[in-house]
Design a protein around this motif. Structure first.
Motif, short mmCIF file in Angstrom:
data_model
loop_
_atom_site.label_atom_id
_atom_site.label_comp_id
_atom_site.label_asym_id
_atom_site.label_seq_id
_atom_site.Cartn_x
_atom_site.Cartn_y
_atom_site.Cartn_z
N UNK A 162 41.43 93.17 37.02
CA UNK A 162 40.19 92.63 36.46
C UNK A 162 40.51 91.39 35.65
N UNK A 163 39.70 90.36 35.83
CA UNK A 163 39.84 89.14 35.04
C UNK A 163 38.56 88.96 34.24
N UNK A 165 32.87 88.94 29.82
CA UNK A 165 32.27 89.35 31.09
C UNK A 165 33.29 89.19 32.22
N UNK A 166 33.05 89.89 33.30
CA UNK A 166 33.99 89.88 34.41
C UNK A 166 33.89 88.58 35.19
N UNK A 197 43.55 92.45 33.13
CA UNK A 197 43.71 93.88 32.93
C UNK A 197 43.93 94.60 34.25
N UNK A 198 44.64 95.72 34.17
CA UNK A 198 44.67 96.70 35.25
C UNK A 198 43.86 97.89 34.76
N UNK A 248 45.57 84.29 41.53
CA UNK A 248 46.60 84.98 40.74
C UNK A 248 46.89 86.31 41.40
N UNK A 249 48.15 86.57 41.66
CA UNK A 249 48.57 87.83 42.26
C UNK A 249 48.94 88.80 41.13
N UNK A 250 48.37 90.01 41.19
CA UNK A 250 48.63 91.02 40.16
C UNK A 250 49.22 92.25 40.85
#
Lengths: 469, 222
Positions: free
Chosen positions: A128-129, A136-137, A175-176, A111-113
Motif C-alpha cells: 500500500x502506498x 489517503x491511498x 506499508x505491507x 516501485x517493487x515491494x
C-alpha cells in the motif's frame, strides 16, 4: 577568449569521417564544442543549467536506482486477537505489518515491494502506498508469490505505480498490510522486506587492476594531470581557432584528444584509453596520498569539492519500519496472544517528557559536499496516535540524532481521517552531517511536552535521504 | 545511425604535427565525443545507441562502479529495532540475544543490491561486490569483556568472510563496532543476493545485538 561550446549536442555526421572526406575545421570545432558542453554539464561550470543530476529528465544523467528499503526483520508475527489483554490494544483487522515513510525519487514511475513471510495465506497481503499529506491511498496491489521459498517462508511481491513519471522527488508512506480479521494464534516468521525501483539486470563486465595491467599495450594515451583546483584538466579553445582556412595543427588535435581522455577518466572512474593506471586520484598532491579522499574528488561524484556549482542528485539513504500496528491506530502488543516479540514501540508514562530513543543504525553516508552551505540531509518520522490518547499530536515532537548533531521537529496534525502523523526535518546547511568517509550513528526518538499515558503514541518508521539542488 | 559513435583510441603520436592526416583521427575524436555524451547524459542523440547498456540495462553512467563511474558509498541493508539507551518506551527485545557461549545463525536475508559491473573471474573487487558490517551491541550481563565473532556468507557458499574477534568493553553503553574494518566482508551479487550471518559469543557474558548495517564503502575498487 570566445570559448567554443555547444548548448545542445551536435555530433559529427558519419560522412564527415569517411576516408577521403575533406577535413573541415567546423568538424573539429563541433567536437570540441560538444566536449566543452559535456564538461559544463558534469561540473556545473560556466553557468550551465542543464546539469547531470540523475533526476530523471532526459539528458540529465542516468537514473541511479538506489534501493529504498532493504530491511532484515527476523521476527515472529501472528494473526491473533489483539484485544485480549494489554491496554490500548485493538481487535483484529487491517494491520500494517511494516509501515514507513519513503522518498520516491524523480523519474521513477513504479516501485517493487517484496516481503518474505510464512503463513500469509488467507490474510490478503497487500502493498500500500499512502499520501504523506492526506494519508489517503495512492496505490495498492496484492502481494503475490514470486517463486522464491526458504523453508515455509515465501517471498511475495507486487509493483506499485504513481500512474505517471514524477518530475520531482516526494515523500510517501509505504506499508505491507494484512487482514487479521480471521484471527488465529500461530507464530510465523517474517524474514525481510525490500522496496526498489524495478530494473532488468544487465550483465556488465569490467576489469580489475590486474587484468588491466596484463592487457597493457604499446599505445600511449596521455591524460593531462589535473591542477590543485581542478577535477579534470580540461582546456577551453577559442572559437576563432577553428576559422575556415586556418591550418589544423598537431597542437589543436592533441588538445582536443586530451580533453576527451580527461572526460573519459572523470566520467567512467576507470583509467582512460590504453592506460593501466589512473592519472586522476582523489588527492591534490600534498600530504599523504589518499585515493579515497572525497574532499578532492577527481571523478564524477557530486561532491562539490572542486566545482562550486557541481550538480547534486537526490539520494534515498535508509528507510526503516519499526513494527506492526492496526490501521485504526490501535496497538497489537498483547501479552497473551498478540505480536509479543514484534510491534511498533510505544510511549510509556515513566519518563514523562523525556526523550524516548527508539532505534539506532551506524550508516556510511554518501560523499556529500563538505561546504556547510550545501549539506542537505533530510529525515522523516511516522507515528500513530492512539484514538484514545490522553495527549494531542501537537504535544509530540520527533528528534533525529546523529553523532554530530540533532534536529527536533513538532508534529502538527493527523493525516486526513487517519491516526497517522508525519514530520520532516533537516535540510539546513551543515545540519546532521559529520563529514564524509566516516560511519555515523543515527537514531530516532520522540519527545512530549506533557506527560503521556502508556501507549499514547507509537513510532512506526523513519527514513533518511540526501536532497540535491 | 546518423552521427558517428565509436570508442576508438589512437596513440598520442597520431595527433601530433607532421603525422598523416588520416580520417581515423577525426573518426576517433568525433566518435569518442558522441560516446562521452551518451555516458554523461544518458541520452541517445539519434536513433541508435552507441554505448553499452549500464548494469541496470539503461544508458549512461549510473555511479555503480567503473566503468560506470565512481561508486557511491551508502548503506545497502540494515536490521535492528532497539536503542539500548531507551527510557520511557515499550520496545520489543533486540533482534538477537546471545547467552554466554552461545551462537546463532541469521538468514536467509534476501537483499536487493545495486546492479554493478564485475571483473570476469577472480575475487570480488568491484564496488557493491562486498558489504561491510557495522554492528551495535551491548553486554547485558557479566562483567568481563565479550569476544564476538561474526561470519557472513552469500547463499551458495561462494566464500565465507569471518571477522577477527571484536570485544564489547562494558555494559554501561552501546558498543559500536565496525566489523568490516578488520577485513571481514560479505560477498554480494548484483541484484538479488541472499545473505547468512553467524554470530558467536565466545564470552561468559550475555550479549544483545541491537543493529547490523551492511555498508558499501568502495569508490572504484576494493
Amino acid at each position: 577568449m570566445a570559448r567554443t561550446k555547444n548548448s545542445t549536442f551536435s555530433g559529427t555526421p558519419i560522412r564527415d569521417t569517411d576516408v577521403d572526406a575533406p577535413t573541415w575545421t567546423r568538424v573539429l570545432r563541433e567536437v570540441q564544442s560538444d566536449l566543452a558542453m559535456i564538461f559544463d554539464r558534469v561540473t556545473g561550470e560556466n553557468s550551465e543549467t542543464t546539469t547531470i543530476n540523475h533526476g530523471g529528465t532526459d539528458g540529465r544523467g542516468a537514473l541511479l536506482g538506489m534501493p529504498i528499503v532493504n530491511q532484515g526483520l527476523f521476527r515472529n508475527w501472528s494473526a491473533a486477537s489483539f484485544a485480549s489483554g494489554g491496554s490500548k490494544n485493538g481487535a483484529s483487522g487491517i494491520t500494517y505489518l511494516v509501515i514507513t515513510p519513503i522518498l520516491w525519487v524523480a523519474g521513477e514511475p513504479t516501485l517493487r515491494v517484496e516481503i518474505d513471510l510464512a503463513g500469509v495465506d488467507g490474510y490478503s497481503p497487500r502493498a500500500v502506498l499512502l499520501s504523506s499529506s492526506t494519508g489517503s491511498e495512492v496505490d495498492s496491489a496484492d502481494l503475490e508469490d514470486v517463486g522464491v521459498q526458504h523453508g515455509d517462508v515465501q517471498t511475495i511481491g507486487a509493483t506499485l505505480s504513481l500512474g505517471s513519471v514524477p518530475s520531482s522527488a516526494a515523500l510517501y508512506i509505504l506499508a505491507v498490510e494484512v487482514d487479521t480479521t480471521f484471527a488465529r494464534v500461530r507464530d510465523r516468521r517474517a524474514l525481510a522486506w525490500r522496496a526498489f525501483h524495478p530494473r532488468g539486470l544487465f550483465a556488465s563486465v569490467g576489469a580489475n587492476a590486474a587484468q588491466r595491467a596484463s592487457s597493457a599495450s604499446a599505445m600511449s594515451t596521455t591524460v593531462p594531470t589535473p591542477g590543485a583546483a581542478q577535477g579534470l584538466a580540461f582546456s577551453d579553445i577559442d572559437a576563432a581557432r577553428f576559422a575556415d582556412l586556418l591550418p589544423v595543427d598537431g597542437g589543436l588535435l592533441t588538445k582536443i584528444n586530451r580533453n576527451a581522455l580527461a572526460l573519459e577518466e572523470y566520467l567512467t572512474g576507470w583509467p582512460a584509453g590504453a592506460n593501466t593506471t589512473y592519472t586522476h586520484v582523489d588527492h591534490d598532491g600534498s600530504g599523504v596520498a589518499d585515493d579515497t579522499d572525497p574532499a578532492r574528488s577527481r571523478f564524477l561524484a557530486h561532491t562539490r569539492s572542486l566545482y562550486a556549482s557541481e550538480p547534486l542528485p537526490t539520494i534515498p539513504i535508509i528507510a526503516h519500519a519499526l513494527g506492526p500496528i492496526l490501521a485504526d491506530g490501535y496497538r497489537v502488543e498483547d501479552g497473551a496472544n498478540g505480536l509479543v516479540d514484534w510491534y511498533a514501540p510505544y510511549s510509556l508514562t515513566t519518563a514523562g517528557t523525556s526523550l524516548r530513543n527508539y532505534t539506532a543504525h551506524r550508516v556510511y553516508l554518501p560523499d556529500l559536499p563538505l561546504s556547510s552551505s550545501t549539506s542537505r540531509l533530510k529525515w522523516a518520522a511516522l507515528v500513530a496516535l492512539h484514538p484514545s490518547s490522553s495527549t494531542a499530536i501537537t504535544t509530540w515532537s520527533a528528534r533525529y540524532t546523529t553523532a554530530s548533531d540533532s534536529d527536533t521537529q513538532a508534529f502538527t496534525a493527523l493525516l486526513g481521517s487517519t491516526q497517522l502523523a508525519i514530520v520532516t526535518g533537516g535540510g539546513t546547511a551543515g545540519e546532521l552531517y559529520g563529514g564524509p568517509d566516516t560511519v555515523e550513528r543515527h537514531s530516532i526518538g520522540l519527545v512530549c511536552s506533557t506527560t503521556p499515558t502508556d501507549g499514547d503514541i507509537s513510532l512506526l518508521g523513519f527514513c533518511l535521504w540526501y536532497e540535491g539542488t | 545511425m546518423r552521427l558517428i559513435g565509436e570508442w576508438r583510441h589512437l596513440d598520442d603520436d597520431a595527433f601530433k604535427a607532421h603525422s598523416p592526416a588520416l580520417s581515423d583521427v577525426i573518426r576517433s575524436l568525433a566518435g569518442r565525443a558522441r560516446q562521452l555524451y551518451e555516458l554523461a547524459t544518458g541520452h541517445v542523440p539519434d536513433d541508435e545507441r552507441t554505448t553499452a547498456r549500464n548494469p541496470q540495462g539503461r544508458v549512461g553512467v549510473d555511479l555503480s562502479g567503473p566503468p560506470w563511474g565512481s561508486a557511491m558509498r551508502h548503506p545497502i541493508a540494515w536490521m535492528g529495532d532497539r536503542d539500548e539507551g531507551s527510557t520511557g518506551v515499550q520496545q520489543v527485545a533486540p533482534v538477537i540475544t546471545l547467552a554466554a557461549g552461545a551462537s546463532t545463525t541469521i538468514g536467509p536475508w534476501r537483499v536487493w543490491n545495486r546492479p554493478h559491473a564485475r571483473p570476469q573471474g577472480g575475487s570480488a573487487v568491484a564496488p557493491y561486490s562486498r558489504g561491510f558490517l557495522n554492528v551495535e551491541a551491548k553486554r547485558t550481563s557479566g562483567s568481563s569483556t565479550s569476544d564476538m565473532i561474526v561470519t557472513a556468507w552469500e547463499e551458495g557458499d561462494q566464500g565465507r568472510a569471518r571477522s577477527e574477534p571484536f570485544t564489547l568493553a562494558d555494559s554501561s553503553s552501546i558498543q559500536s563496532v565496525d566489523v568490516g574494518a578488520s577485513g571481514a566482508w560479505i560477498p554480494l551479487s548484483s541484484g538479488w543476493t541472499t545473505i547468512f550471518m553467524r554470530i558467536e559469543n565466545n564470552s561468559p557474558n550475555s550479549v544483545a545485538i541491537c543493529s547490523i548495517v551492511i555498508n558499501q564503502i568502495a569508490k572504484r575498487s576494493h
